[in-house]
Write an enzyme that holds these catalytic residues in place. Structure first.
Site, mmCIF file in Angstrom:
data_model
loop_
_atom_site.group_PDB
_atom_site.id
_atom_site.type_symbol
_atom_site.label_atom_id
_atom_site.label_comp_id
_atom_site.label_asym_id
_atom_site.label_seq_id
_atom_site.Cartn_x
_atom_site.Cartn_y
_atom_site.Cartn_z
ATOM 1 N N GLY A 163 -5.857 9.595 -21.290
ATOM 2 C CA GLY A 163 -5.944 9.129 -22.663
ATOM 3 C C GLY A 163 -5.906 7.622 -22.714
ATOM 4 N N HIS A 164 -6.172 7.080 -23.885
ATOM 5 C CA HIS A 164 -6.051 5.647 -24.116
ATOM 6 C C HIS A 164 -5.421 5.439 -25.489
ATOM 7 C CE1 HIS A 164 -7.710 3.650 -20.652
ATOM 8 N NE2 HIS A 164 -8.738 4.480 -20.613
ATOM 9 N N TYR B 64 -3.837 8.229 -28.442
ATOM 10 C CA TYR B 64 -2.431 8.420 -28.768
ATOM 11 C C TYR B 64 -2.148 8.185 -30.251
ATOM 12 C CZ TYR B 64 -2.597 7.524 -23.736
ATOM 13 O OH TYR B 64 -2.943 7.521 -22.406
ATOM 14 N N ASP C 230 0.861 -1.173 0.000
ATOM 15 C CA ASP C 230 0.000 0.000 0.000
ATOM 16 C C ASP C 230 0.899 1.226 0.000
ATOM 17 O OD1 ASP C 230 -1.828 2.000 0.299
ATOM 18 O OD2 ASP C 230 -2.759 1.200 2.121
ATOM 19 N N LEU C 231 1.069 1.841 -1.173
ATOM 20 C CA LEU C 231 1.981 2.969 -1.296
ATOM 21 C C LEU C 231 1.507 4.195 -0.521
ATOM 22 C CD1 LEU C 231 3.122 2.719 -5.012
ATOM 23 C CD2 LEU C 231 4.583 2.726 -2.998
ATOM 24 N N ASP D 162 -0.764 0.772 -27.572
ATOM 25 C CA ASP D 162 -0.332 0.255 -26.275
ATOM 26 C C ASP D 162 0.821 -0.735 -26.378
ATOM 27 O OD1 ASP D 162 -2.089 1.743 -24.816
ATOM 28 O OD2 ASP D 162 -3.496 0.118 -24.402
#
Length: 377
Positions: A132-133, A137, A67-68, A163
């Protein structure tokens, strides 16, 4: 030389801060090649709701839960970074820094660390902080504009072009190149800024050259390799399936039209003004037989014709089956690691890592103090 089943990256340690999309795929590729990839999962999961047991991009990895946002979370990641060769994260610019695990903090612990950053827009620029996805891009890079037919909307190539091709694979190349530098005399660690917009643009380098030379029109469906050419494209068969044709060279084209059975009735292939007529003739001929019949006819020829198979059909193609391009592991048929190595072959060694399942094992193997955050509650 005897073959080792560990892969060419055996001994390389990689920390992957859990995310979605190209980052996990890049880490999977490194794991397929033999790297010891530890995925740092967060309590509650990454947010897409994919069953971890079926997320093949997490195969060949191990998972720890950190857990950062907890007081000791960043320290646990920094301990891992100190023992690693590569770290991969896919947060928006500045997020890793705010969490306390940015490049400066990690490189302070490990000056030879390669810190790979995977984003869509990159670490700087007007859109760097925007969401974005894949489709966003590749849209601005011009690559999306090339995919599809004239007069129709651009076709979406799943998330393969952005991706994975323009993102994940460029990240893999980048971190491995940086690792080579870090391991040379006098070398140091560094930050690798892998952006999908950069990689997707780079993929089109040859097309930009052709366009500058006047050999490519800046509109889809009008060129040699984008469906504009009647002997490089797809055609429907009588059963509603498709055949793919790639008979570009003269000798392949001659064999193609001979086996198609209409060589004597077609206009010259270099008569661009009659390409529409040529396409119509080829299309009409393909509609006279089934995909299986055309596959049998072209089998064993150099006509560069192949059946368009579905994802479920592909593993059963005789060539792919003979090469074991697909393998079965844990009851799931999946693509095998690629490329292939004669002395250090990769393999699917373990199924998708379940979040936190390997915390104790990684703590022991890497010599770092790790606790499962769920155990501390």
């Amino acid at each position: 030389m005897a073959a080792s089943g560990n892969g060419p990256l055996a001994g390389v340690r990689v920390v992957e801060l859990a995310g979605i999309g190209p980052g996990p795929f890049a880490a999977m590729h490194l794991a397929d090649l033999g790297a010891d990839v530890v995925r740092v999962d967060r309590p509650g999961g990454p947010g897409l709701g994919i069953d971890p047991a079926h997320d093949l991009t997490n195969r060949n990895k191990r998972s720890v839960l950190v857990d950062l946002k907890s007081p000791d979370g960043p320290a646990r990641v920094l301990d891992l970074a100190a023992a690693a060769d590569i770290l991969i994260e896919g947060y928006r610019p500045g997020v890793a820094e705010r969490l306390g695990v940015g490049p400066d903090a990690c490189l302070a612990r490990n000056p030879r660390l390669v810190y790979g950053r995977m984003t869509g827009w990159g670490q700087d620029g007007p859109l760097a902080d925007r969401a974005g996805h894949d489709v966003s891009y590749i849209a601005v890079t011009g690559t999306l504009s090339m995919v599809g037919r004239t007069g129709e909307p651009p076709a979406l190539p799943a998330n393969l072009l952005g991706d994975y091709a323009g993102g994940a694979l460029y990240l893999v190349v980048g971190v491995l190149a940086a690792l080579q530098h870090a391991r040379t005399e006098g070398g140091t660690g560094q930050v690798v800024d892998a952006a999908v917009v950069d990689g997707a643009s780079h993929l089109a380098t040859m097309i930009h050259g052709m366009m500058a030379a006047g050999g490519w029109q800046d509109r889809r469906g009008s060129n040699l390799l984008d469906g504009g050419c009647p002997f490089y494209g797809t055609y429907e068969t009588s059963d509603g399936e498709y055949m793919a044709v790639g008979a570009l060279e003269q000798r392949f084209y001659e064999e193609f039209v001979r086996l198609l059975g209409i060589a004597d009735t077609l206009p010259a292939r270099k008569d661009f003004d009659r390409w529409g007529e040529l396409r119509a003739a080829v299309a009409a001929r393909f509609r006279t037989r089934t995909r299986a019949e055309w596959t049998a006819l072209f089998e064993g020829s150099d006509a560069c014709v192949a059946p368009v198979l579905s994802l479920r059909e592909a593993p059963h193609h005789p060539h792919l089956a003979a090469r074991s391009t697909f393998v079965e592991h844990g009851g799931t048929t999946q693509p095998a690691p690629a490329p292939r190595f004669s002395a250090t072959p990769g393999a699917v060694r373990r199924g998708p890592a379940l979040p936190g399942a390997d915390t104790a094992e990684v703590a022991r193997d890497w010599g770092v103090p790790l606790t499962d955050p769920q155990e501390d509650r």
